[in-house]
Design a protein around this motif. Structure first.
Motif, PDB file in Angstrom:
ATOM      1  N   THR A   1       0.838  -1.197   0.000  1.00  0.00           N
ATOM      2  CA  THR A   1       0.000   0.000   0.000  1.00  0.00           C
ATOM      3  C   THR A   1       0.874   1.249   0.000  1.00  0.00           C
ATOM      4  N   SER A   2       0.301   2.374  -0.388  1.00  0.00           N
ATOM      5  CA  SER A   2       1.042   3.638  -0.332  1.00  0.00           C
ATOM      6  C   SER A   2       1.386   3.986   1.109  1.00  0.00           C
ATOM      7  N   ASP A   3       0.521   3.562   2.039  1.00  0.00           N
ATOM      8  CA  ASP A   3       0.794   3.787   3.455  1.00  0.00           C
ATOM      9  C   ASP A   3       2.033   3.006   3.904  1.00  0.00           C
TER      10      ASP A   3
ATOM     11  N   MET B   1       5.008   4.871   2.802  1.00  0.00           N
ATOM     12  CA  MET B   1       5.209   6.023   3.688  1.00  0.00           C
ATOM     13  C   MET B   1       5.857   5.580   4.995  1.00  0.00           C
ATOM     14  N   GLU B   2       5.447   4.400   5.482  1.00  0.00           N
ATOM     15  CA  GLU B   2       6.013   3.877   6.724  1.00  0.00           C
ATOM     16  C   GLU B   2       7.499   3.578   6.547  1.00  0.00           C
TER      17      GLU B   2
ATOM     18  N   ASN C   1       1.162  14.205   1.592  1.00  0.00           N
ATOM     19  CA  ASN C   1       1.984  13.025   1.888  1.00  0.00           C
ATOM     20  C   ASN C   1       3.287  13.374   2.588  1.00  0.00           C
TER      21      ASN C   1
ATOM     22  N   SER D   1      -4.513  14.316   2.442  1.00  0.00           N
ATOM     23  CA  SER D   1      -4.223  13.068   1.746  1.00  0.00           C
ATOM     24  C   SER D   1      -4.669  11.893   2.623  1.00  0.00           C
ATOM     25  N   LYS D   2      -5.012  10.788   1.978  1.00  0.00           N
ATOM     26  CA  LYS D   2      -5.494   9.603   2.688  1.00  0.00           C
ATOM     27  C   LYS D   2      -4.452   9.092   3.684  1.00  0.00           C
ATOM     28  N   ASP D   3      -3.185   9.023   3.240  1.00  0.00           N
ATOM     29  CA  ASP D   3      -2.142   8.476   4.105  1.00  0.00           C
ATOM     30  C   ASP D   3      -1.805   9.417   5.256  1.00  0.00           C
TER      31      ASP D   3
ATOM     32  N   GLY E   1       2.324  13.550   5.976  1.00  0.00           N
ATOM     33  CA  GLY E   1       2.115  12.200   6.470  1.00  0.00           C
ATOM     34  C   GLY E   1       3.419  11.555   6.906  1.00  0.00           C
TER      35      GLY E   1
ATOM     36  N   THR F   1      -4.511   8.643   7.814  1.00  0.00           N
ATOM     37  CA  THR F   1      -4.241   7.344   8.451  1.00  0.00           C
ATOM     38  C   THR F   1      -3.211   7.490   9.556  1.00  0.00           C
ATOM     39  N   ASN F   2      -2.121   8.195   9.265  1.00  0.00           N
ATOM     40  CA  ASN F   2      -1.059   8.357  10.261  1.00  0.00           C
ATOM     41  C   ASN F   2      -1.452   9.325  11.366  1.00  0.00           C
TER      42      ASN F   2
END
Length: 513
Positions: free
Chosen positions: A23-25, A28-29, A58, A89-91, A61, A94-95
């Motif tokens: 995933t894009s997340d 990012m992690e 992002n 942004s979605k990510d 993020g 999430t974070n």
């Protein structure tokens, strides 16, 4: 190392996510973990306040995810979310939720917010804007950036200093973070190396976040970063049964009354770079000087105080032309007649370029694959004025494509252009901004071509060796006292440095038993 555009980096992200089925997340992690590891190795839990300024995209993020890692390892943090837009942004979201799950509540900043107090001994993590920024930040965001810049705290930027564009010069120079250190994901950015944008990046380092290696290898780029690994592949070793004739004959044409020293520097550099033979073509006023100063070179003369004709019976491998030559009318005519008759590769510098810029029709007689090494003013006369560094590079690209020549754009990071690509040098230092430094570079490049290096190889390799020699020499002189002769004396050390293996650090970890 390739230098990618923002569009290519986004493409690499997408390709990696699809190929590795992550995933894009998760990507990012990876980025946040790499930044944390970099900081943790250096800080080792030091009780220093860390202020993380995060945007809502992002890049923000990345900063939010980093804050979580820092908190979980006991660091004293404060998190600020700069709400420059209503979009998130979605990510990032999430974070942000993960951060709130750990009872960490960010301070939200908008146009009405007061500026937080930051001590000079604190650390700032800048994650407000990333590589996608394409407009000048709003005035209130610019004030936050200015506040951070004037805080005197150490600023670590995530991927790129906030406010800096990847493909243009910022309109508001006060709306850009001045980073002490930038951790760039996977690849460096072109703006790190240009005079108008590099000023925002004191130091940088690339962090590997696992972007697909096959994509990075196959993707074509307009720019490439040149370091030791890249130039080592050019190196041509000497064979046991070779002789001076095996390494070419360089002819250096130049000099005029009061400027014979320039030819001395170029000739010595050509010899130090490895040319088997060097002949110097100067006016008569330089004969005794050269025979005394450099016994290793042969000397031909023409004219009394300036060159009036360029005629010789010898057959050189390459000709370095223009150093200290002057722009006298007779010299200009001599250059014109010579260019119309010559077929040999040329390294053109200094007054040869000044004469050509005044007589653009003569450009048609420059042999293909010749090398031009103008300083900034000489470059401007050749390609015309530019509004910023990006337009300058485009003008150079068009010039080299049209003329089919190699051109070295001199600077803190000199860029060699050929066939639409730019090769960015990584060696050199401010001490090299001194009289005669360019003459030494011309000699090095000429000496390399004499030995059989291609024009492009000679230019890239020559610029690297020139800068590395300056880096080695400046350790003994300091910036202010470095002169061109020091650079020439350091050429041998620069070649030797190509084969030095970095010393292994001793293992300080505890052993069992």
């Amino acid at each position: 190392m390739k230098v990618f555009t923002a569009a290519q980096i986004y493409k690499a992200d997408t390709f990696t996510i699809e190929k590795q089925q992550i995933t894009s997340d998760a990507l990012m992690e990876r980025a946040a973990t790499q930044i944390f590891n970099w900081m943790h190795v250096r800080m080792q839990g030091a009780p220093v306040k860390i202020h993380l300024f995060c945007g809502i995209g992002n890049n923000g993020g990345d900063g939010i995810a980093l804050a979580r890692h820092l908190f979980e390892h006991g660091y004293d943090i404060a998190v600020y979310v700069v709400k420059y837009s209503d979009k998130r942004s979605k990510d990032f979201l999430t974070n942000l939720d993960r951060l709130k799950d750990r009872k960490i509540w960010p301070i939200y900043m908008d146009a009405d917010s007061n500026m937080p107090e930051i001590h000079p001994n604190d650390i700032i993590v800048d994650a407000i804007f990333g590589i996608g920024l394409n407009r000048t930040p709003d005035a209130w965001v610019a004030k936050i950036i200015q506040h951070l810049n004037t805080s005197k705290a150490f600023i670590l930027s995530v991927d790129i200093p906030s406010g800096l564009f990847t493909d243009s010069v910022p309109e508001d120079k006060e709306a850009v973070i001045k980073a002490n250190y930038v951790l760039s994901f996977q690849v460096p950015k072109l703006v790190f190396f240009l005079p108008e944008t590099g000023i925002y990046v004191e130091q940088w380092e690339v962090l590997d976040i696992g972007l697909d290696a096959e994509f990075l290898m196959n993707e074509k780029t307009d720019f490439e970063l040149i370091s030791k690994n890249e130039v080592l592949q050019f190196y041509r070793p000497r064979t046991k049964y070779s002789h001076k004739g095996s390494y070419g004959h360089a002819l250096i044409v130049g000099g005029s009354y009061g400027k014979i020293g320039a030819v001395i520097l170029t000739s010595r550099a050509a010899l130090k770079a490895g040319s088997g033979l060097v002949t110097v073509y100067v006016p008569e006023c330089g004969y005794a000087i050269l025979q005394t100063a450099i016994p290793e070179v042969m000397v031909l003369t023409n004219g009394k105080e300036a060159i009036e004709a360029i005629e010789f019976d010898m057959k050189p491998t390459v000709i370095g032309l223009g150093i200290g030559m002057g722009i006298h009318d007779k010299t200009g005519k001599a250059l014109e007649h010579f260019l119309k008759a010559n077929k040999l590769p040329l390294v053109l510098d200094a007054d040869a370029l000044n004469i050509l810029s005044k007589n653009q029709d003569l450009m048609d007689f420059i042999p293909e694959n010749s090398i031009l090494t103008p300083h900034p003013k000489e470059l401007e006369r050749l390609v015309g004025k530019w509004k910023d560094d990006f337009e300058k590079l485009e003008k150079v690209r068009q010039f080299t494509d049209k003329r089919k020549v190699v051109l070295v754009v001199k600077g803190a990071h000199s860029i060699t252009f050929f066939e639409g690509r730019g090769y960015i040098n990584t060696t050199g230092n401010p001490g090299m901004a001194t009289a005669g430094s360019g003459d030494a570079l011309t000699g090095i490049i000429t000496g390399l071509i004499a030995q059989g290096y291609s024009s492009l190889q000679a230019a890239i390799f020559g610029v690297y060796i020139h800068g590395k020699s300056g880096d080695i020499s400046v350790e003994n002189t300091g910036y202010q006292a470095l002169i061109a002769s020091d650079i020439i004396e350091g050429i041998g050390s620069a070649f030797l440095d190509l084969f030095k293996v970095p010393e292994e650090r001793p293992d300080t970890s505890e052993k069992d038993g």
